[in-house]
Every structure is written in C-alpha cells, then in structure tokens.
Write a protein that holds these residues in place. Sequence first.
Motif, PDB file in Angstrom:
ATOM      1  N   SER A 140       0.639  -1.168   0.071  1.00  0.00           N
ATOM      2  CA  SER A 140       0.015   0.103  -0.141  1.00  0.00           C
ATOM      3  C   SER A 140       0.818   1.414  -0.024  1.00  0.00           C
ATOM      4  O   SER A 140       1.076   1.855   1.119  1.00  0.00           O
ATOM      5  CB  SER A 140      -1.138   0.035   1.190  1.00  0.00           C
ATOM      6  OG  SER A 140      -1.753   1.070   1.197  1.00  0.00           O
ATOM      7  N   GLY A 141       1.640   1.392  -1.292  1.00  0.00           N
ATOM      8  CA  GLY A 141       2.383   2.613  -1.229  1.00  0.00           C
ATOM      9  C   GLY A 141       3.985   2.396  -1.153  1.00  0.00           C
ATOM     10  O   GLY A 141       4.172   1.330  -0.188  1.00  0.00           O
ATOM     11  N   CYS A 142       4.778   3.086  -1.483  1.00  0.00           N
ATOM     12  CA  CYS A 142       6.109   2.924  -1.075  1.00  0.00           C
ATOM     13  C   CYS A 142       6.672   3.070   0.262  1.00  0.00           C
ATOM     14  O   CYS A 142       7.235   2.453   0.830  1.00  0.00           O
ATOM     15  CB  CYS A 142       7.159   3.850  -1.808  1.00  0.00           C
ATOM     16  SG  CYS A 142       8.809   3.649  -1.858  1.00  0.00           S
ATOM     17  N   SER A 143       5.780   3.858   1.174  1.00  0.00           N
ATOM     18  CA  SER A 143       6.078   3.780   2.555  1.00  0.00           C
ATOM     19  C   SER A 143       5.752   2.631   3.014  1.00  0.00           C
ATOM     20  O   SER A 143       6.331   2.229   4.020  1.00  0.00           O
ATOM     21  CB  SER A 143       5.219   4.867   3.362  1.00  0.00           C
ATOM     22  OG  SER A 143       3.841   4.907   2.904  1.00  0.00           O
ATOM     23  N   CYS A 160      12.693  -0.641  -3.315  1.00  0.00           N
ATOM     24  CA  CYS A 160      11.184  -0.285  -3.102  1.00  0.00           C
ATOM     25  C   CYS A 160      11.119   0.713  -3.894  1.00  0.00           C
ATOM     26  O   CYS A 160      11.591   1.793  -4.382  1.00  0.00           O
ATOM     27  CB  CYS A 160      11.130   0.236  -1.483  1.00  0.00           C
ATOM     28  SG  CYS A 160      11.439  -0.809  -0.357  1.00  0.00           S
ATOM     29  N   GLY A 161       9.784   0.700  -4.652  1.00  0.00           N
ATOM     30  CA  GLY A 161       9.298   1.632  -5.685  1.00  0.00           C
ATOM     31  C   GLY A 161       7.708   1.774  -5.875  1.00  0.00           C
ATOM     32  O   GLY A 161       7.078   1.151  -4.856  1.00  0.00           O
ATOM     33  N   GLY A 162       7.140   2.288  -6.858  1.00  0.00           N
ATOM     34  CA  GLY A 162       5.671   2.635  -6.645  1.00  0.00           C
ATOM     35  C   GLY A 162       5.321   3.500  -7.717  1.00  0.00           C
ATOM     36  O   GLY A 162       6.230   4.008  -8.616  1.00  0.00           O
ATOM     37  N   THR A 163       3.901   3.532  -7.819  1.00  0.00           N
ATOM     38  CA  THR A 163       3.458   4.516  -8.959  1.00  0.00           C
ATOM     39  C   THR A 163       3.268   5.831  -8.330  1.00  0.00           C
ATOM     40  O   THR A 163       2.965   6.829  -9.214  1.00  0.00           O
ATOM     41  CB  THR A 163       1.952   3.926  -9.290  1.00  0.00           C
ATOM     42  OG1 THR A 163       1.209   3.858  -7.882  1.00  0.00           O
ATOM     43  CG2 THR A 163       1.882   2.635  -9.606  1.00  0.00           C
ATOM     44  N   GLY A 208       2.322   0.474  -4.131  1.00  0.00           N
ATOM     45  CA  GLY A 208       4.060   0.405  -3.988  1.00  0.00           C
ATOM     46  C   GLY A 208       4.363  -1.046  -4.206  1.00  0.00           C
ATOM     47  O   GLY A 208       3.531  -2.041  -4.125  1.00  0.00           O
ATOM     48  N   TRP A 209       5.773  -1.237  -4.178  1.00  0.00           N
ATOM     49  CA  TRP A 209       6.135  -2.771  -4.328  1.00  0.00           C
ATOM     50  C   TRP A 209       7.564  -2.921  -3.736  1.00  0.00           C
ATOM     51  O   TRP A 209       8.548  -1.880  -3.675  1.00  0.00           O
ATOM     52  CB  TRP A 209       6.113  -3.304  -5.706  1.00  0.00           C
ATOM     53  CG  TRP A 209       6.970  -2.229  -6.848  1.00  0.00           C
ATOM     54  CD1 TRP A 209       8.255  -2.035  -6.816  1.00  0.00           C
ATOM     55  CD2 TRP A 209       6.151  -1.392  -7.743  1.00  0.00           C
ATOM     56  NE1 TRP A 209       8.449  -1.107  -7.852  1.00  0.00           N
ATOM     57  CE2 TRP A 209       7.512  -0.904  -8.481  1.00  0.00           C
ATOM     58  CE3 TRP A 209       5.081  -1.178  -7.997  1.00  0.00           C
ATOM     59  CZ2 TRP A 209       7.130   0.011  -9.800  1.00  0.00           C
ATOM     60  CZ3 TRP A 209       4.678  -0.429  -9.069  1.00  0.00           C
ATOM     61  CH2 TRP A 209       5.806   0.206  -9.843  1.00  0.00           C
TER      62      TRP A 209
END
Length: 470
Positions: free
Chosen positions: A149-152, A282-285, A297-298
């Motif tokens: 749920s998000g990069c954080s 760690c990344g994401g949209t 995120g992922w």
Amino acid sequence: MATKVEQTTNEVLHFIGNFGASEKPKPIDNKRKLLRRQSTVRDLRWNVKISGFAQKTHNPIRAIVDGLTIVPNPEKKMIALSIGDPTTFGNLLPANEILDAMKKVIDDKNFNGYAPSVGFIEAREAVAEYSAHQGVIKEISAKDVILCSGCSCALDLCIAAIANEGQNILIPKPGFSIYRTLAEGFGIECRSYNLIPEQGWEIDLDHLEELIDENTAAIIVTNPSNPCGSVFSKQHILDILEIAERHYVPIIADEIYEHFVFPGNEYFSMASLSKNVPILSCGGTTKRFLVPGWRLGWIIVHDRHGAFSEVRQGLLNLSARILGPNSLVQGALPAILKNTPQKFYDELVETLQNHANIAYSMLKEIPGLTPIMPQGAMYMMVLLDMKNFPEFHDELDFVQSLVAEQSVFCLPGKCFDIDDFIRIVLTVPKEMIIEACERIQEFCENHYRPPKIDEEIDDLATNFIKITDF
C-alpha cells in the motif's frame, strides 16, 4: 431410576462443576465471586494505556511543523513550497492511459474482491517486466515482487522483516523522516550518515563505514534523493556496495524517484550494479504516474547467494497483516505500466527541470542564500547563511517569519535532520515558482544584515592588541 434426560442433565452439570441438580445455582454464584475477586487485580476505573509501539512511533516532520507558528500574511495568497504531493496544485495530471486503465477495471467489475496478500500474480508479473529495464544482474520474476500500500508501506515491511529490537539501521542525513518513524516504533536505532552538499549530496563514505557495527541490520540508500534531488553516479553506487559487501550488510533501496532524473544525468539502480550484496528495492506508482493517493507500491527482492531466504519468508508473513493494496489499482497496473507513453514521462521530467532551473537562477542571486541545483526528483535544498540573518535564531524562525510576511512556506531543514537549510518543492506551477522566489528575495533583502566592515576591523584590532600585549 433416573430418566435418560435426567442422566444427561446431571452429566452436563457435573462437567461444568455442578454435582447435583439441587445445587444448580452454586457454580454460577461461585463463578461470579471469582470474577469479582479477579477484578481487584485491575485498576477499577477506565485507564487505557498507549502501547509501547505507538508511544515510540512519531513523525519528526509532523512534530516540527506542528510546533511552528504558521500564520500567513492575509494580504498575500499562500504559496506552499512544502508539500511533496505533485498533484496538489492541479498543474501535473496523470496520463489519459493511466485513467483509462482504472476506468476499465471499474467497469469490468472483476477486481472488487480481495487479492492475495502479496498481490495478484498478473500485477506482480507486470512489475517484474517493468523493472527489467534496470538491467539487473539476476533476472527477477513475479515471485520476487510483493505489492504494498504505497512505497512507505514497502519500506515499513522491509525494515520490519530485516531488523530486530536493539539493532540499528543506517539512514541518510539529510533524509526522509519516514525511515525513523517506521523503525523506532520497533525499538530499532537509526544512525544517520552524512551527505556532502559540496559534492552534490554524495554519501560521506568514511562516516557511513564508521557507523557500521555488529548490530547493523541494513543500510537505507535513497536514490534519487528526497529532500536533496541528488542522483548518484555509477562509481559512487559501486563504492557504497563495496562497503556493504565488506561488512555483509544488506541494502534497502528507496527508489521511488527512479525515473525522475534530469537530462545529462544517468540513473543506476542499486540492484543493477550489485553482484554480491542483497538488495530490497522499494518503488511504486506514486510519483512517476502522478497518482499518490492510489497507494500502490512494491518491494523487489534482489537476492544474492540465498542471503534473503528467511527475509523473503518474513516479507510474506508481514504482508498478511494488511492483506495487500487496493485490488482495483492492482487490476489496472499491467495496463498502466505497459501503455503509459514515454512522452508523458519525458514532459513531466522536463517540467520539473525547467522549474528547478528557474528557482536556482533566481535564488542564487539572493544574498544569504545558496541553492544546490538538483539532478532529479522534485525538490531543491537551499542553504541559509544564518549569520547574515542575525534576528533569526535558526531556520525555524526564518521559516515562520517568511510565512508571516510573505505567505511562502518551505520546510525547515530540521525536518530532514539538518540545520540551516530549507527545502522547496518544484511541482508547483511555473508562475507560482517565480512569485515565490520574488517574495523570498524581498524577505531576504528586508532581513539581510551582513557583518559591518567597521565591526570586523574593530574585532581584528582588538584581537591584535590582545596578541601584542601578551
């Protein structure tokens, strides 16, 4: 002879501690008396305590900003150069392909249910394919991807999976405060390694290595950087990896700004250069696709030598606590990653670079300010020569007064664990960047007080007399 019903009743009563129908009320009374006796162990009033985890968890930015007196000048419209949300002012919008992908998923009605805790296989395969451009040494697949749920959230899972209470992680200074927020609740110590502004915010490698000990669980590397906007060279990343390899310390790579790199600079992911150091990337949209509120995120597990076999299982266990990110966004993710045109990405980066050039060219002409030109991301750090602003105790005072007089709000450096700096965001509209810099110039001209030459001469003379008398 007792009937069958009576026998059954007696057996049940016997089972719960009653030895005869005639004594039926006794066990109930005894149980109530026991409960009353037990209740005296507790404080007989409402006194609900905060958990240790919650008590140790705090957000430094929130604490610092909440302590400021932010009262804008009512005659000037507020310009917030503080918000790290590229969508705030409506000038940066997601591509139509991104929105169309989400609309289609909603219309199809196939993604309204729960997803696997690590994410739908199709979405994870899409992330693996999307990340292949980084030229990672070891090929990755869906099994190496965990959606969050998000990069954080991705960072949260990584820290929780890799470090125990009493251990430490190394974080950048200046750096994003979320690392400390996520770690300290678990009783994990955060040790800050210095970044060097004169060298484009590269890591002070000697200082980094000095902080490593037997309890160091991981090094967090942010590249490109929030708040600095720096992009590390290939050689600098190799130097970081060499230290991590020599001490057998894994790396958590915060690469949410991986594609926010200005022309003339080249981005290298940590995993693309790591032969032996295991990396959790760690990344994401959130940033590149301009949809931070979609919370997708992922984590990509870049294992080396099987070092992450237990950590991989730990990430799977922890992902079950929140049961994965939004299923609708997961359903749209393959189309988003595949169909968003390169032109959209290029225009976004070009806009940010133009804003950075404007802010840098204007701020560098202001006495008492030294902006540091970013190489990417969406931020710029500006050094305040505080001795030339003697009426302000520190950058917190400077920021408060800037808001009160000019209605321009920048985040003070203390939010990022560094003094005498402010951070501005570059995502606001062009005309707002220009107006904000003009207001900052007016403010600085009103408060700039360089040491007087006469005073400096007097000080030199006094010191000379003292020396000769001695």
